[in-house]
Design a protein around this motif. Structure first.
Motif, short mmCIF file in Angstrom:
data_model
loop_
_atom_site.label_atom_id
_atom_site.label_comp_id
_atom_site.label_asym_id
_atom_site.label_seq_id
_atom_site.Cartn_x
_atom_site.Cartn_y
_atom_site.Cartn_z
N LYS A 2 33.96 -5.21 52.20
CA LYS A 2 33.06 -4.15 51.78
C LYS A 2 31.79 -4.17 52.62
CE LYS A 2 31.51 -2.04 47.51
NZ LYS A 2 31.49 -2.17 46.07
N ARG A 4 27.98 -2.27 53.09
CA ARG A 4 27.05 -1.40 52.40
C ARG A 4 26.38 -0.47 53.38
NH1 ARG A 4 24.13 -4.26 47.32
NH2 ARG A 4 26.02 -4.73 46.19
N THR A 16 22.54 -4.23 54.06
CA THR A 16 22.50 -4.42 52.62
C THR A 16 21.29 -3.67 52.10
OG1 THR A 16 23.49 -6.59 52.83
CG2 THR A 16 22.40 -6.09 50.76
N SER A 91 28.08 2.95 49.03
CA SER A 91 28.59 1.80 49.76
C SER A 91 30.04 2.09 50.11
CB SER A 91 28.46 0.52 48.94
OG SER A 91 29.22 0.59 47.75
N ASP A 161 18.29 -0.54 46.89
CA ASP A 161 19.73 -0.78 46.80
C ASP A 161 20.41 0.51 46.38
OD1 ASP A 161 22.29 -1.59 45.17
OD2 ASP A 161 21.83 -3.30 46.45
N GLU A 162 21.57 0.77 46.99
CA GLU A 162 22.27 2.03 46.72
C GLU A 162 22.67 2.20 45.26
OE1 GLU A 162 25.50 -0.92 47.72
OE2 GLU A 162 23.55 -0.43 48.55
#
Length: 204
Positions: A2, A4, A16, A91, A161-162
């Motif tokens: 994964k 981001r 990130t 993400s 942060d998303e």
């Protein structure tokens, strides 16, 4: 694996959140130590794209995958006046050809996104209660006030942060967390440990 993606205008970037290092000429930094943030929202809806693959007229279009093109569409949505008030971030899960999109609940946003997703791309939707514009404003306020905490704790990183909150990296989370949350509100702030970034060497 994964990766981001910073919510707006950065499809394909591997970062990130949108971490801002507090200082000049800094070299690298650890991400804020935060495995499962308390504010991370569960998946509330999922859709799988059915739109046929589109070819892009730009040079090198063959290098773009259905996931890439769907991500590009999310970027355009994020920048649009229509959806800026609801978009929070996203993400990417390249292995599963999937993306996690965080937004304030919006039937029109969901319909537009799912309708544009190309065949084989999975979109996982998460509810948030803040858009990216407001979170970036909060992060700016925290960063601009960094000298306020001199002698109490070391404020090292601030970033959005998303998933819908602001990450704050410090040297002493136990001391810093209650002070920061009292000053800026606890709802959209996560405080964690971050190592001190090092100065770039100027010697050859």
């Amino acid at each position: 694996m994964k990766k981001r993606v910073r919510g707006r205008g950065a499809t394909g970037a591997t970062v990130t959140g949108a971490v801002v290092l507090l200082g000049a000429l800094l070299q690298g930094s650890s991400a804020v130590a935060q495995a499962e943030p308390a504010h991370a929202a569960p998946v509330t809806a999922t859709c799988v794209g059915t739109r046929p693959a589109r070819s892009l007229p730009a040079r090198g279009a063959d290098d773009f995958t259905p996931l890439d093109r769907t991500l590009a569409h999310v970027d355009r949505m994020a920048e649009s006046a229509r959806y800026a008030a609801v978009y929070t971030g996203m993400s990417v899960d390249e292995e599963d050809r999937a993306m996690d999109v965080y937004r304030m609940p919006s039937a029109s946003f969901d319909a537009d996104l799912c309708g544009a997703a190309e065949k084989g791309v999975t979109v996982r939707l998460h509810d948030t209660d803040a858009n990216r514009t407001d979170l970036e404003a909060l992060a700016d306020r925290i960063a601009e006030d960094m000298n306020r905490w001199n002698g109490t704790f070391d404020l090292r990183e601030v970033g959005v942060d998303e998933a819908g909150f602001v990450l704050v990296g410090v040297d002493d989370p136990i001391t810093a967390a209650p002070l920061l949350k009292k000053a800026f509100g606890a709802r959209h702030i996560e405080v964690g440990y971050a190592e001190q970034a090092s100065l770039l060497s100027t010697t050859g």
